[in-house]
Motif scaffolding. Sequence first.
Motif, PDB file in Angstrom:
ATOM      1  N   UNK A  31      10.911  -0.498  -1.389  1.00  0.00           N
ATOM      2  CA  UNK A  31      10.999  -0.464   0.225  1.00  0.00           C
ATOM      3  C   UNK A  31       9.531   0.047   0.527  1.00  0.00           C
ATOM      4  N   UNK A  32       9.059   0.967  -0.216  1.00  0.00           N
ATOM      5  CA  UNK A  32       7.680   1.593   0.277  1.00  0.00           C
ATOM      6  C   UNK A  32       6.553   0.588   0.004  1.00  0.00           C
ATOM      7  N   UNK A  33       6.718  -0.186  -1.066  1.00  0.00           N
ATOM      8  CA  UNK A  33       5.608  -1.490  -1.182  1.00  0.00           C
ATOM      9  C   UNK A  33       5.777  -2.200  -0.101  1.00  0.00           C
ATOM     10  N   UNK A  34       7.000  -2.687   0.514  1.00  0.00           N
ATOM     11  CA  UNK A  34       7.204  -3.605   1.808  1.00  0.00           C
ATOM     12  C   UNK A  34       6.667  -2.844   2.907  1.00  0.00           C
ATOM     13  N   UNK A  35       6.937  -1.904   3.063  1.00  0.00           N
ATOM     14  CA  UNK A  35       6.316  -0.936   4.398  1.00  0.00           C
ATOM     15  C   UNK A  35       4.971  -1.239   4.440  1.00  0.00           C
ATOM     16  N   UNK A  36       4.100  -0.922   3.385  1.00  0.00           N
ATOM     17  CA  UNK A  36       2.609  -1.372   3.229  1.00  0.00           C
ATOM     18  C   UNK A  36       2.285  -2.633   3.121  1.00  0.00           C
ATOM     19  N   UNK A  37       3.115  -3.394   2.816  1.00  0.00           N
ATOM     20  CA  UNK A  37       2.714  -4.950   2.560  1.00  0.00           C
ATOM     21  C   UNK A  37       2.923  -5.483   4.142  1.00  0.00           C
ATOM     22  N   UNK A  38       3.918  -4.972   4.945  1.00  0.00           N
ATOM     23  CA  UNK A  38       4.106  -5.454   6.285  1.00  0.00           C
ATOM     24  C   UNK A  38       2.768  -5.143   7.307  1.00  0.00           C
ATOM     25  N   UNK A  39       2.169  -4.131   6.650  1.00  0.00           N
ATOM     26  CA  UNK A  39       0.967  -3.866   7.496  1.00  0.00           C
ATOM     27  C   UNK A  39      -0.458  -4.316   6.769  1.00  0.00           C
TER      28      UNK A  39
END
Length: 419
Positions: A31-39
């Motif tokens: 999920x942390x990866x996804x948060x960074x990936x979204x941005x």
Amino acid sequence: MTNERKALIKEYGPLAGMRVLGSGSIVAMPTALGLLGDLGAEVINIERPGYGDSMRMLSPTSSKTGVSNGWMQEARNRMSMALELNCNIPEVKELFFELIKEVDVYMENMVWLDKLGIHDEELLGVNPKLVIVHISGFGRAEFGGEEGVIGRASFDMIGQAFSGFMHLNGQPAPHEPQITGPYTNDYVSAYMAAFGALAGYISAQKTGKGQVVDVSQFEAMARMLCDNFVSYTENGKVTARSGNVNERFQPYGLFEDKNGEFVTIGAFGKNVYLRFMDAAGLDAEKYTFENAGNGVEAVMSAHGRALDREIREWAASKTAKEIEEILNAKKVPASKVNTAEDAYKSEHFQSRGDFIKYVDQTSGQEVEAFGIVPKFSATPGDVWRGAPTMGQDTETILKELLNYDDAKISSLREQGYIG
């Protein structure tokens, strides 16, 4: 990418140029990866060949595609590399270290790194600017901790319990504490991990030196408990559960309307309290802020409980929509308790672009999911593609990032090291 590195994805968002490598599975680290990936961060997620991230199998699944709904929401904006990540195997160690040279941040929640021959000192030796983010239930021994607790297995609710968070949620004793969902501790840990990764990344860009960031589930949860610990250290008080009743000021809680729906009403501070009393047509001279609305002694007094009953009677005479309209017109915070359907059909959600569509890579079908948060005026986030299939990008990463040729890739695949 930083240092003129070759980019594997399009450029977008405030984190364009940042490359992050992750290994592990549900829920916090991916999920942390996804948060960074979204941005805009370029995200490479290592999955074990033949197994993959457990979230791929997490129920419920889409009635349209058969793919995990959680996977479709959370695994977008990442590349999937199928790699048997065991650095006791020379070929794997060589490959992994070459990846480490090419990334800014390495995040993991695997816990058993020593058994896999992965050590922080070696990784920092290979890439001195690397930021290593470890996510675990109870932290790593290098940062302290009780022997026998460090290394314990953990899931979301374990962190909720150990941190003290669970003790504060639910109806008052003798009722049981409440586990909150969905995966509250995992998501809080994911945000803390993304925060730690970004802080470490900024430091590394300024100083040229990387470091290790230790994120434990229990500490991430404990950090959000407001005055819980200071109330104990300063006053010797263990805060008890109060359910949906706020003992410190009112009205501030959950109220039932005439149709059995629920509305939250919050009147914090004297001015808001007076605006509420006016809006609800209640007697602010009889029930003053001082004798009924503020402080445990006032709120929990017979006078304060009488006011609570009058508020509940007022709410029960109206619909949730009416309560919202009356109170919001007076600038008193209030909201119906929305379902997913309510939120999806909300003009406010929709007009802010909170639901977006993209193509899920596993099914090849378009899905609709919750969008990008937070919003940026100049460098908005984006979804460059949906959740990947297992190992979808293994060959691309090996060829374009590490310059492996077909023969070397075939050899690694034949030995079962990649998928």
